[in-house]
Scaffold this active site. Structure first.
Site, PDB file in Angstrom:
ATOM      1  N   GLU A 257      -9.503  -4.345 -42.066  1.00  0.00           N
ATOM      2  CA  GLU A 257     -10.469  -3.414 -42.662  1.00  0.00           C
ATOM      3  C   GLU A 257     -11.066  -3.878 -43.988  1.00  0.00           C
ATOM      4  OE1 GLU A 257      -7.073  -2.837 -42.372  1.00  0.00           O
ATOM      5  OE2 GLU A 257      -6.310  -1.824 -44.162  1.00  0.00           O
ATOM      6  N   GLU A 291     -10.481   0.808 -38.029  1.00  0.00           N
ATOM      7  CA  GLU A 291     -10.830  -0.022 -39.198  1.00  0.00           C
ATOM      8  C   GLU A 291     -11.889   0.682 -40.047  1.00  0.00           C
ATOM      9  OE1 GLU A 291      -8.726  -2.249 -39.579  1.00  0.00           O
ATOM     10  OE2 GLU A 291      -8.041  -2.308 -37.501  1.00  0.00           O
TER      11      GLU A 291
END
Ligand code: B3K
Ligand code: ZN
Length: 849
Positions: A257, A291
């Site tokens: 992420e 994410e």
């Protein structure tokens, strides 16, 4: 890599950083074998610090030069970083280091993948890029200049300037180093656009290798759906003008992420109907959401230290579960999550690798990105929501975002938010974060004068290093059904807080049939003496979709246990229960497919072990095969009718409705191929126009030992498609007969396309081998020996992936003496290896106990 006495790190030893970083400027002069990283970091003493020790992490870096406030210095270098004297005031630290991305097979820090530069910094990869306080509670604003002749140069945040051979990026949001990312290579973008609800126009891109643009549409849609959902459900908007995703072929995990620049394992972003299955589509949608959701739960609010990993992961998994439930079928998603939790997390929780959702110590943090931290962590959030109610959950989350935006927070902070928002004392709930082990809830009941009483007794088993645990607060959702199948009491939550506790339900005419732990309201094992008839009744009548499915599941578990232990024939309650579920037109095909699927061999092994038997993997395999045949023979007419109903006309769509039909049709196919010599599967293989149907047909053929021609045709068709070839590798191992599994895996390692440096390919062979229990645990020990050999080879290249796959051994203590001795030998052989990584050494040490 080799550490003589691996150092254990303890949560209780946490101290605040000595220095904070105001801002950091990085220049990357990219070169495959000799990249220069020039850093300029402004430090200020941390008023909250307890020491003035100036230490910067650094791993496998060549220091060219260093300076403080412009004056060259010669720092003290050690294997894990540098120290030097610094002024007792703000100062600027500068360094030039050289690193070798082409030689980086660990795939952490800066590395090469298919000719492009890529990074992975969580958890502690940034220290492989330059000297830095590589800990999540040091957050800073990053400005990055990339110099390279690669056509596309990306980093976090916004592009600020670019020219021939260089680009500059600036990320205005302070972040820890683990969220840093850089990508450079020959990439093309699949573009998209999103306008936030407050009117910010966001440019979206999925960056892929030329030729892969036709596999990006689904990922882009998933991203837009995620952005909308987070605004609608959590009130969270995106906070930059650009959001980039990049597909990377060599990737240790699923995705990452990084702020504004998410990096994805290409298997979790690229999809076309021909190359990806419905499950792949669903997973891609979920991981893109996961994410993206981290932007708030992880990035804007991050973790103070890695012990708090569940703060971001448990919450973000819970959010992606909610999202998938909303996009698709909530009951189906809940059942899928429970299946995963029971088979993998319960196994971890009750074996040598057990650890609390918030661990208290580790040697290598990579070893704690576990199903316990992620999935049990998500269950804790779900329970919290059940206990405080939906409105209070929303109030608490809003307070969390308001109070902690920009913070590196802890579980204490998280719980304090809930306490402040709701007035509820959560000190007992906090034990869920600290106590490992799956609670067992023993249930008895009685009925007197219209009052039904349920009595619960909770037991939390001892786990390594933890005994005599205090009782948990367990929300147990209960509903009651009358003998005619109508619901007499809607779902209520019994809050179990004591070691033993009773709950009463008044005003009943007849003794009810209880439906307990509805919607799987807590991650516990329910223990109750129940007859097959009662289970069949719940399978037919329960209004809670989870418990309806679970009643069928329990019937199947009981049948398999009886078949393995007494050679009993499957009882008719189970077969008739399946028949009526298959004939119920009201039920969603995806749901029917879940009822029709048997528990896994691992589930049966766990059940036998829990009931005091020593599981024999071969006997379990045989019982599963016999039961499949029995189902096929006894339900043939119904199965054939269901299969006809599952036919889809029209073009392929990955949506939940069509995917559900295919799931049911393919489940049916797996049974019918046991009695039609693979006729239907061969026809499906030859005519299917999508990977879901093609893969399912190939799996059926391989499972009955008639797959060679289809396998060859599949290879011929897909040899240029790496992700599809991963399936080709994996299916052969998953479907291999028990006595052939290790030999099949070994021969695949000799295939020209096998590559120990590519984690997906390694997982497609060895991840597959450890998920074929009868094959991996074949009494010859061939699977154990092969896994040990390969882990030793892999550890020299990629310790995080080697450590992860070593978990195949985690169940060893449940088996017979012969298998135990063989596994112990395999583990000891690994442990004795020179230069073993910290990652694998820790795992093997914990498993040997
Ligand atoms: N946060 C990353 C995991 C990184 C794994 C490091 N060993 C992906 C995720 O959970 O979203
Ligand atoms: Zn995550």
């Amino acid at each position: 890599m080799n550490v003589d006495a691996p150092q254990k790190i303890y949560l209780s030893d946490y101290t605040p950083p000595a220095y904070l970083v105001e801002d950091v400027h990085l220049t990357f002069q990219l070169s495959k074998t000799a990249t220069r990283v020039i850093s300029k970091i402004r430090f200020v003493p941390n008023p909250a610090a307890v020491s003035r020790d100036f230490f910067l992490h650094g791993l496998e870096l060549s220091l060219i030069s260093a300076a403080i406030d412009g004056k060259a210095i010669t720092p003290d270098l050690s294997a894990d970083g540098l120290r030097c004297d610094v002024p007792d005031a703000p100062f600027t630290f500068e360094a030039i280091v050289e690193i070798n991305p082409a030689a980086n097979t660990v795939l952490e820090g800066l590395y090469m993948s298919g000719g492009m530069y890529s990074t992975q910094c969580e958890a502690e990869g940034f220290r492989r890029i330059t000297y830095y306080p590589d800990r999540p509670d040091v957050m800073s604003v990053f400005t990055v200049r990339i110099e390279s002749d690669a056509p596309v140069l990306l980093s976090n945040g916004n592009p600020v300037a670019a020219g021939d051979g260089w680009a500059e990026w600036h990320d205005p949001w302070p972040k820890p180093a683990y969220l840093f990312a850089l990508v450079a290579g020959d990439l093309v973008n699949y573009p998209g656009q999103f306008t936030t609800r407050s009117g910010r126009d966001v440019e979206l891109n999925i960056w892929v290798r030329p030729g892969d643009q036709d596999k990006c549409a689904w990922g882009m849609e998933a991203l837009k759906k995620s952005m909308t959902w987070d605004e609608e459900v959590y009130g969270r908007e995106y906070d930059l003008d650009l959001f980039n995703i990049v597909a990377v072929d060599d990737f240790n995990g699923g995705a990452m992420e990084n702020k504004g620049l998410n990096l994805f394992n290409s298997a979790l972003v690229l999809a076309s109907p021909q190359t990806a299955t419905d499950k792949d589509f669903e997973r891609i949608e979920a991981v893109i959401a996961h994410e993206y959701f981290h932007n708030w739960t992880g990035n804007r609010i991050t973790c103070r230290d890695w012990f708090q990993l569940c703060l971001k992961e448990g919450l973000t998994v819970f959010r992606d579960q909610q999202f998938t439930g909303d996009m698709r079928s909530a009951p189906v998603k809940r059942i899928e999550d429970a299946i995963l939790l029971r088979s993998r997390q319960f196994r971890e929780d009750n074996g040598p690798l057990a650890h609390p959702v918030r661990p208290e110590s580790f040697v290598e943090i990579n070893n704690f990105y576990t199903i316990t931290v992620y999935e049990k962590g998500a269950e804790l959030i779900r329970m919290l929501k059940t206990l405080v109610g939906d409105a209070n959950y929303e109030k608490a989350l809003n307070l969390y975002f308001d109070r902690h935006d920009g913070d590196a927070a802890t579980i204490e902070d998280w719980l304090a938010v809930f306490e402040d928002a709701t007035g509820r004392d959560l000190s007992q709930f906090k034990r869920w974060y600290a106590q490992a082990g799956t609670p067992q809830i023993h249930v008895t009941d009685s009925f007197n004068n219209g009052t039904y009483q349920l009595h619960f007794k909770q037991e939390i088993p001892d786990t390594n290093g933890q005994a005599n645990k205090a009782p948990h607060v367990v929300p147990i959702a209960v509903g009651l059904l009358g003998p005619d199948g109508t619901e007499t009491h809607k779902t209520t939550i019994c809050e179990l807080t004591e070691p033993e506790q009773s709950f009463e339900f008044d005003g009943l005419q007849d003794r009810p049939i209880p439906s307990i732990l509805r919607d799987f309201s807590a991650p516990v094992i329910l223990k109750r003496n129940t007859s097959p008839e009662e289970r069949a009744f719940l399978l037919a009548h329960d209004t809670d979709p989870f418990n309806k499915w679970d009643a069928g599941r329990a019937l199947a578990v009981d049948v398999l246990r009886d078949m393995v232990t007494t050679n009993a024939s499957p009882n008719s309650a189970f077969i008739e229960g399946l028949r009526s579920v298959l004939r119920d037109p009201q039920l969603d095909p995806a749901y029917q497919a879940l009822v029709l699927a048997l528990p896994s061999q691992e589930d049966t092994a766990q059940d036998l072990h829990a009931n005091g038997y020593v599981p024999d993997p071969q006997a379990i395999y045989d019982a599963h095969e016999t039961l499949k045949l029995h189902i096929a023979e006894n339900l043939q007419d119904t199965l054939v009718r269901v299969q006809a109903d599952c036919t889809i006309t029209g073009p392929y769509s990955p949506d939940a409705a069509d995917a559900g039909k295919r799931a049911l049709g393919n489940q049916v196919l797996s049974y019918l191929s046991k009695i039609d010599a693979g006729k239907a599967a061969t026809a499906q293989f030859e005519t299917s126009d999508n990977m879901t149907q093609q893969q399912a047909a190939l799996t059926c053929l391989l499972s009955i030992g008639k797959g060679q021609d289809a396998l060859d045709a599949f290879q011929q068709q897909w040899q240029q498609e790496r992700l599809v070839m991963d399936k080709w590798f994996s299916l052969q191992v998953i479907c291999a007969a028990p006595d052939q599994t290790a030999a099949t895996a070994l021969s695949l390692t000799k295939h020209a396309d096998f590559d120990l440096k590519n984690p997906n390919r390694v997982r497609s062979v060895f991840g597959a081998m450890i998920s074929n229990p009868a094959g991996f645990h074949h009494k010859s020990g061939a699977g154990y020996a092969l896994l040990a050999d390969q882990l030793i080879l892999l550890d020299a290249l990629n310790p995080p992936v080697a450590a992860r796959i070593s978990t195949g051994f985690e169940t060893w203590k449940r088996y017979d003496d012969g298998r135990k001795a063989l596994i112990q030998e395999a583990l000891s052989r690994i442990a004795a290896k020179d230069n073993l990584s910290r990652d694998l050494a820790e795992m093997v040490g914990r498993m040997l106990g």
